[in-house]
Motif scaffolding. Structure first.
Motif, PDB file in Angstrom:
ATOM      1  N   HIS A   1       0.564  10.886  -8.030  1.00  0.00           N
ATOM      2  CA  HIS A   1       1.076  10.911  -6.662  1.00  0.00           C
ATOM      3  C   HIS A   1       0.609  12.180  -5.958  1.00  0.00           C
ATOM      4  N   ALA A   2       0.650  13.303  -6.656  1.00  0.00           N
ATOM      5  CA  ALA A   2       0.233  14.586  -6.075  1.00  0.00           C
ATOM      6  C   ALA A   2      -1.240  14.562  -5.684  1.00  0.00           C
ATOM      7  N   ASN A   3      -2.057  13.924  -6.511  1.00  0.00           N
ATOM      8  CA  ASN A   3      -3.481  13.833  -6.209  1.00  0.00           C
ATOM      9  C   ASN A   3      -3.701  13.071  -4.905  1.00  0.00           C
ATOM     10  N   LEU A   4      -2.985  11.950  -4.739  1.00  0.00           N
ATOM     11  CA  LEU A   4      -3.136  11.163  -3.521  1.00  0.00           C
ATOM     12  C   LEU A   4      -2.546  11.883  -2.313  1.00  0.00           C
ATOM     13  N   LEU A   5      -1.446  12.617  -2.516  1.00  0.00           N
ATOM     14  CA  LEU A   5      -0.898  13.418  -1.416  1.00  0.00           C
ATOM     15  C   LEU A   5      -1.927  14.437  -0.932  1.00  0.00           C
ATOM     16  N   HIS A   6      -2.655  15.009  -1.887  1.00  0.00           N
ATOM     17  CA  HIS A   6      -3.692  15.985  -1.544  1.00  0.00           C
ATOM     18  C   HIS A   6      -4.748  15.359  -0.635  1.00  0.00           C
ATOM     19  N   HIS A   7      -5.131  14.118  -0.929  1.00  0.00           N
ATOM     20  CA  HIS A   7      -6.185  13.458  -0.159  1.00  0.00           C
ATOM     21  C   HIS A   7      -5.702  12.884   1.176  1.00  0.00           C
TER      22      HIS A   7
ATOM     23  N   GLY B   1      -2.039  13.009   2.399  1.00  0.00           N
ATOM     24  CA  GLY B   1      -0.864  13.620   3.013  1.00  0.00           C
ATOM     25  C   GLY B   1       0.396  12.785   2.941  1.00  0.00           C
ATOM     26  N   SER B   2       0.278  11.461   3.048  1.00  0.00           N
ATOM     27  CA  SER B   2       1.438  10.569   3.033  1.00  0.00           C
ATOM     28  C   SER B   2       0.938   9.133   2.925  1.00  0.00           C
ATOM     29  N   ALA B   3       1.872   8.195   2.752  1.00  0.00           N
ATOM     30  CA  ALA B   3       1.504   6.777   2.741  1.00  0.00           C
ATOM     31  C   ALA B   3       0.923   6.386   4.097  1.00  0.00           C
ATOM     32  N   ALA B   4       1.488   6.936   5.183  1.00  0.00           N
ATOM     33  CA  ALA B   4       0.963   6.652   6.519  1.00  0.00           C
ATOM     34  C   ALA B   4      -0.466   7.177   6.650  1.00  0.00           C
ATOM     35  N   GLY B   5      -0.731   8.330   6.075  1.00  0.00           N
ATOM     36  CA  GLY B   5      -2.085   8.873   6.085  1.00  0.00           C
ATOM     37  C   GLY B   5      -3.053   8.008   5.298  1.00  0.00           C
ATOM     38  N   LEU B   6      -2.582   7.464   4.187  1.00  0.00           N
ATOM     39  CA  LEU B   6      -3.399   6.545   3.391  1.00  0.00           C
ATOM     40  C   LEU B   6      -3.709   5.284   4.201  1.00  0.00           C
ATOM     41  N   GLN B   7      -2.707   4.748   4.895  1.00  0.00           N
ATOM     42  CA  GLN B   7      -2.920   3.538   5.698  1.00  0.00           C
ATOM     43  C   GLN B   7      -3.911   3.809   6.835  1.00  0.00           C
ATOM     44  N   LYS B   8      -3.795   4.972   7.452  1.00  0.00           N
ATOM     45  CA  LYS B   8      -4.723   5.320   8.531  1.00  0.00           C
ATOM     46  C   LYS B   8      -6.144   5.457   7.987  1.00  0.00           C
ATOM     47  N   ALA B   9      -6.286   6.100   6.836  1.00  0.00           N
ATOM     48  CA  ALA B   9      -7.605   6.235   6.220  1.00  0.00           C
ATOM     49  C   ALA B   9      -8.160   4.869   5.837  1.00  0.00           C
ATOM     50  N   LEU B  10      -7.292   3.981   5.337  1.00  0.00           N
ATOM     51  CA  LEU B  10      -7.722   2.634   4.983  1.00  0.00           C
ATOM     52  C   LEU B  10      -8.193   1.881   6.226  1.00  0.00           C
TER      53      LEU B  10
ATOM     54  N   ILE C   1       0.849  -1.199   0.000  1.00  0.00           N
ATOM     55  CA  ILE C   1       0.000   0.000   0.000  1.00  0.00           C
ATOM     56  C   ILE C   1       0.878   1.240   0.000  1.00  0.00           C
ATOM     57  N   THR C   2       1.243   1.671  -1.200  1.00  0.00           N
ATOM     58  CA  THR C   2       2.015   2.895  -1.368  1.00  0.00           C
ATOM     59  C   THR C   2       1.199   3.861  -2.217  1.00  0.00           C
ATOM     60  N   LEU C   3       1.535   5.132  -2.115  1.00  0.00           N
ATOM     61  CA  LEU C   3       0.832   6.121  -2.941  1.00  0.00           C
ATOM     62  C   LEU C   3       1.022   5.818  -4.424  1.00  0.00           C
ATOM     63  N   LYS C   4       2.222   5.388  -4.784  1.00  0.00           N
ATOM     64  CA  LYS C   4       2.514   5.087  -6.183  1.00  0.00           C
ATOM     65  C   LYS C   4       1.667   3.915  -6.683  1.00  0.00           C
ATOM     66  N   ALA C   5       1.584   2.849  -5.896  1.00  0.00           N
ATOM     67  CA  ALA C   5       0.828   1.668  -6.310  1.00  0.00           C
ATOM     68  C   ALA C   5      -0.666   1.964  -6.408  1.00  0.00           C
ATOM     69  N   VAL C   6      -1.173   2.691  -5.431  1.00  0.00           N
ATOM     70  CA  VAL C   6      -2.594   3.033  -5.451  1.00  0.00           C
ATOM     71  C   VAL C   6      -2.892   3.970  -6.617  1.00  0.00           C
ATOM     72  N   GLY C   7      -2.021   4.963  -6.819  1.00  0.00           N
ATOM     73  CA  GLY C   7      -2.204   5.886  -7.938  1.00  0.00           C
ATOM     74  C   GLY C   7      -2.210   5.159  -9.281  1.00  0.00           C
TER      75      GLY C   7
END
Length: 199
Positions: A45-51, A53-62, A32-38
Protein backbone atom coordinates in the motif's frame (compact mmCIF):
# COMPACT_ATOMS: atom_id res chain seq x y z
CA UNK A 1 11.04 -16.79 0.69
CA UNK A 2 11.26 -15.50 -2.89
CA UNK A 3 12.27 -11.90 -3.26
CA UNK A 4 10.14 -9.50 -5.23
CA UNK A 5 11.53 -8.38 -8.56
CA UNK A 6 12.80 -4.83 -8.28
CA UNK A 7 11.20 -2.53 -10.82
CA UNK A 8 12.14 0.97 -11.85
CA UNK A 9 9.70 3.64 -10.63
CA UNK A 10 8.32 3.96 -14.18
CA UNK A 11 7.88 0.19 -14.56
CA UNK A 12 6.26 -0.08 -11.13
CA UNK A 13 3.82 2.72 -11.96
CA UNK A 14 2.98 1.16 -15.33
CA UNK A 15 2.43 -2.27 -13.71
CA UNK A 16 0.03 -0.65 -11.23
CA UNK A 17 -1.87 1.12 -14.01
CA UNK A 18 -2.17 -2.09 -16.05
CA UNK A 19 -3.41 -3.95 -12.95
CA UNK A 20 -5.94 -1.17 -12.30
CA UNK A 21 -7.07 -1.38 -15.93
CA UNK A 22 -7.56 -5.16 -15.61
CA UNK A 23 -9.57 -4.69 -12.40
CA UNK A 24 -11.68 -2.02 -14.10
CA UNK A 25 -12.56 -4.34 -16.98
CA UNK A 26 -13.11 -7.41 -14.78
CA UNK A 27 -14.99 -5.93 -11.83
CA UNK A 28 -15.84 -2.29 -12.49
CA UNK A 29 -14.45 1.00 -11.18
CA UNK A 30 -15.39 0.35 -7.53
CA UNK A 31 -12.76 -2.41 -7.51
CA UNK A 32 -9.88 0.00 -8.19
CA UNK A 33 -8.41 0.38 -4.72
CA UNK A 34 -4.80 0.68 -3.66
CA UNK A 35 -5.15 -2.58 -1.75
CA UNK A 36 -6.56 -4.51 -4.72
CA UNK A 37 -3.99 -3.15 -7.15
CA UNK A 38 -1.16 -3.79 -4.68
CA UNK A 39 -2.31 -7.39 -4.17
CA UNK A 40 -2.46 -7.94 -7.92
CA UNK A 41 1.13 -6.82 -8.55
CA UNK A 42 2.74 -7.79 -5.25
CA UNK A 43 3.36 -4.25 -4.04
CA UNK A 44 2.59 -2.63 -0.74
CA UNK A 45 0.00 0.00 0.00
CA UNK A 46 2.85 2.39 0.87
CA UNK A 47 4.49 1.78 -2.49
CA UNK A 48 1.29 2.70 -4.33
CA UNK A 49 0.74 5.73 -2.08
CA UNK A 50 4.21 6.88 -3.11
CA UNK A 51 3.27 6.68 -6.79
CA UNK A 52 -0.33 7.93 -6.71
CA UNK A 53 -0.97 9.62 -3.35
CA UNK A 54 -4.46 8.11 -2.93
CA UNK A 55 -7.06 5.90 -4.59
CA UNK A 56 -8.40 9.04 -6.28
CA UNK A 57 -4.91 9.75 -7.59
CA UNK A 58 -4.69 6.20 -8.93
CA UNK A 59 -8.05 6.62 -10.69
CA UNK A 60 -6.93 9.92 -12.22
CA UNK A 61 -3.68 8.34 -13.42
CA UNK A 62 -5.66 5.41 -14.84
CA UNK A 63 -7.95 7.82 -16.71
CA UNK A 64 -4.88 9.47 -18.27
CA UNK A 65 -3.34 6.09 -19.09
CA UNK A 66 -6.53 4.85 -20.78
CA UNK A 67 -6.99 8.11 -22.67
CA UNK A 68 -3.42 8.13 -23.97
CA UNK A 69 -3.58 4.52 -25.19
CA UNK A 70 -6.97 4.98 -26.81
CA UNK A 71 -6.12 8.30 -28.44
CA UNK A 72 -2.92 6.84 -29.91
CA UNK A 73 -4.97 4.04 -31.49
CA UNK A 74 -7.62 6.46 -32.77
CA UNK A 75 -4.96 8.76 -34.28
CA UNK A 76 -3.44 5.80 -36.12
CA UNK A 77 -6.88 4.78 -37.43
CA UNK A 78 -7.70 8.31 -38.62
CA UNK A 79 -4.37 8.69 -40.40
CA UNK A 80 -4.76 5.23 -41.96
CA UNK A 81 -8.26 6.14 -43.14
CA UNK A 82 -6.94 9.30 -44.77
CA UNK A 83 -4.30 7.22 -46.54
CA UNK A 84 -6.98 4.84 -47.82
CA UNK A 85 -5.84 2.01 -45.53
CA UNK A 86 -8.59 2.12 -42.95
CA UNK A 87 -12.13 3.31 -42.50
CA UNK A 88 -14.19 5.73 -40.45
CA UNK A 89 -15.83 2.66 -38.90
CA UNK A 90 -12.50 1.72 -37.34
CA UNK A 91 -12.30 5.19 -35.77
CA UNK A 92 -15.85 4.78 -34.45
CA UNK A 93 -15.24 1.26 -33.14
CA UNK A 94 -12.02 2.25 -31.36
CA UNK A 95 -13.77 5.20 -29.71
CA UNK A 96 -16.84 3.20 -28.67
CA UNK A 97 -14.73 0.25 -27.47
CA UNK A 98 -12.63 2.58 -25.32
CA UNK A 99 -15.71 3.67 -23.40
CA UNK A 100 -17.35 0.23 -23.36
CA UNK A 101 -14.93 -2.72 -23.47
CA UNK A 102 -11.96 -0.80 -22.05
CA UNK A 103 -14.07 0.63 -19.22
CA UNK A 104 -13.53 4.37 -19.73
CA UNK A 105 -17.27 5.05 -19.62
CA UNK A 106 -17.74 3.21 -16.33
CA UNK A 107 -14.63 4.86 -14.86
CA UNK A 108 -15.77 8.35 -15.89
CA UNK A 109 -19.26 7.77 -14.46
CA UNK A 110 -17.84 6.42 -11.21
CA UNK A 111 -15.52 9.40 -10.82
CA UNK A 112 -18.37 11.85 -11.40
CA UNK A 113 -20.65 10.03 -8.93
CA UNK A 114 -17.95 9.95 -6.25
CA UNK A 115 -17.10 13.63 -6.66
CA UNK A 116 -13.73 12.99 -8.29
CA UNK A 117 -14.55 14.98 -11.42
CA UNK A 118 -11.08 16.49 -11.73
CA UNK A 119 -9.88 12.96 -12.52
CA UNK A 120 -11.61 13.37 -15.89
CA UNK A 121 -9.17 16.13 -16.84
CA UNK A 122 -6.63 13.73 -18.38
CA UNK A 123 -9.30 12.22 -20.63
CA UNK A 124 -10.58 15.63 -21.75
CA UNK A 125 -7.09 17.05 -22.33
CA UNK A 126 -5.87 13.97 -24.21
CA UNK A 127 -8.89 13.98 -26.52
CA UNK A 128 -8.37 17.70 -27.17
CA UNK A 129 -4.71 17.09 -28.04
CA UNK A 130 -5.75 14.23 -30.34
CA UNK A 131 -8.22 16.45 -32.20
CA UNK A 132 -5.62 19.16 -32.68
CA UNK A 133 -3.11 16.57 -33.91
CA UNK A 134 -5.39 14.89 -36.45
CA UNK A 135 -7.36 17.94 -37.60
CA UNK A 136 -7.07 17.95 -41.38
CA UNK A 137 -4.48 20.30 -42.76
CA UNK A 138 -7.19 21.98 -44.80
CA UNK A 139 -9.07 22.88 -41.59
CA UNK A 140 -7.31 26.20 -41.28
CA UNK A 141 -10.27 28.47 -40.66
CA UNK A 142 -11.83 28.94 -37.24
CA UNK A 143 -15.15 27.58 -38.53
CA UNK A 144 -13.56 24.39 -39.89
CA UNK A 145 -11.64 23.80 -36.67
CA UNK A 146 -14.80 24.32 -34.60
CA UNK A 147 -16.64 21.83 -36.82
CA UNK A 148 -13.96 19.19 -36.18
CA UNK A 149 -14.24 19.91 -32.44
CA UNK A 150 -18.03 19.59 -32.60
CA UNK A 151 -17.82 16.24 -34.42
CA UNK A 152 -15.34 14.99 -31.82
CA UNK A 153 -17.65 16.10 -29.01
CA UNK A 154 -20.58 14.30 -30.65
CA UNK A 155 -18.54 11.12 -31.21
CA UNK A 156 -17.27 10.99 -27.62
CA UNK A 157 -20.70 11.72 -26.13
CA UNK A 158 -22.27 9.05 -28.33
CA UNK A 159 -19.60 6.54 -27.28
CA UNK A 160 -20.02 7.39 -23.59
CA UNK A 161 -23.81 7.18 -23.74
CA UNK A 162 -23.69 3.94 -25.71
CA UNK A 163 -21.35 2.40 -23.12
CA UNK A 164 -23.74 3.26 -20.30
CA UNK A 165 -27.19 2.61 -21.77
CA UNK A 166 -26.85 2.05 -25.52
CA UNK A 167 -27.63 -1.67 -25.80
CA UNK A 168 -30.72 -1.52 -23.57
CA UNK A 169 -32.03 1.65 -25.22
CA UNK A 170 -31.49 0.29 -28.73
CA UNK A 171 -33.38 -2.91 -27.83
CA UNK A 172 -36.19 -0.86 -26.32
CA UNK A 173 -36.49 1.16 -29.53
CA UNK A 174 -36.37 -1.92 -31.74
CA UNK A 175 -32.99 -0.97 -33.19
CA UNK A 176 -29.88 -3.12 -33.61
CA UNK A 177 -27.29 -2.77 -30.84
CA UNK A 178 -24.94 -1.25 -33.41
CA UNK A 179 -27.35 1.65 -34.10
CA UNK A 180 -25.29 4.33 -32.30
CA UNK A 181 -22.07 3.15 -33.96
CA UNK A 182 -23.80 3.13 -37.34
CA UNK A 183 -25.02 6.69 -36.77
CA UNK A 184 -21.58 7.85 -35.66
CA UNK A 185 -20.02 6.34 -38.78
CA UNK A 186 -22.52 8.17 -41.02
CA UNK A 187 -21.75 11.39 -39.14
CA UNK A 188 -18.01 11.04 -39.77
CA UNK A 189 -18.46 10.12 -43.42
CA UNK A 190 -20.67 13.13 -44.09
CA UNK A 191 -18.83 15.79 -42.20
CA UNK A 192 -15.13 15.13 -41.58
CA UNK A 193 -12.87 16.00 -44.52
CA UNK A 194 -10.23 13.47 -45.47
CA UNK A 195 -11.96 10.38 -44.11
CA UNK A 196 -12.97 7.88 -46.73
CA UNK A 197 -14.51 4.46 -47.05
CA UNK A 198 -12.02 1.80 -48.14
CA UNK A 199 -12.48 0.56 -51.72
Amino acid sequence: MASRKRLSPEASRLAALEAARALLIESGPQSITLKAVGARIGRTHANLLHHFGSAAGLQKALAGHLAANVCDAIAEAVLASRAGQGSPRQVVDLTFDAFDKEGAGALASWMILTGNEDALTPIVETIHELVDEIAPEEADSHEEIMRVHEETLALVLMAMGDALIGAALARSLGLPESAARDRAERMLLSSVPGLSQPE
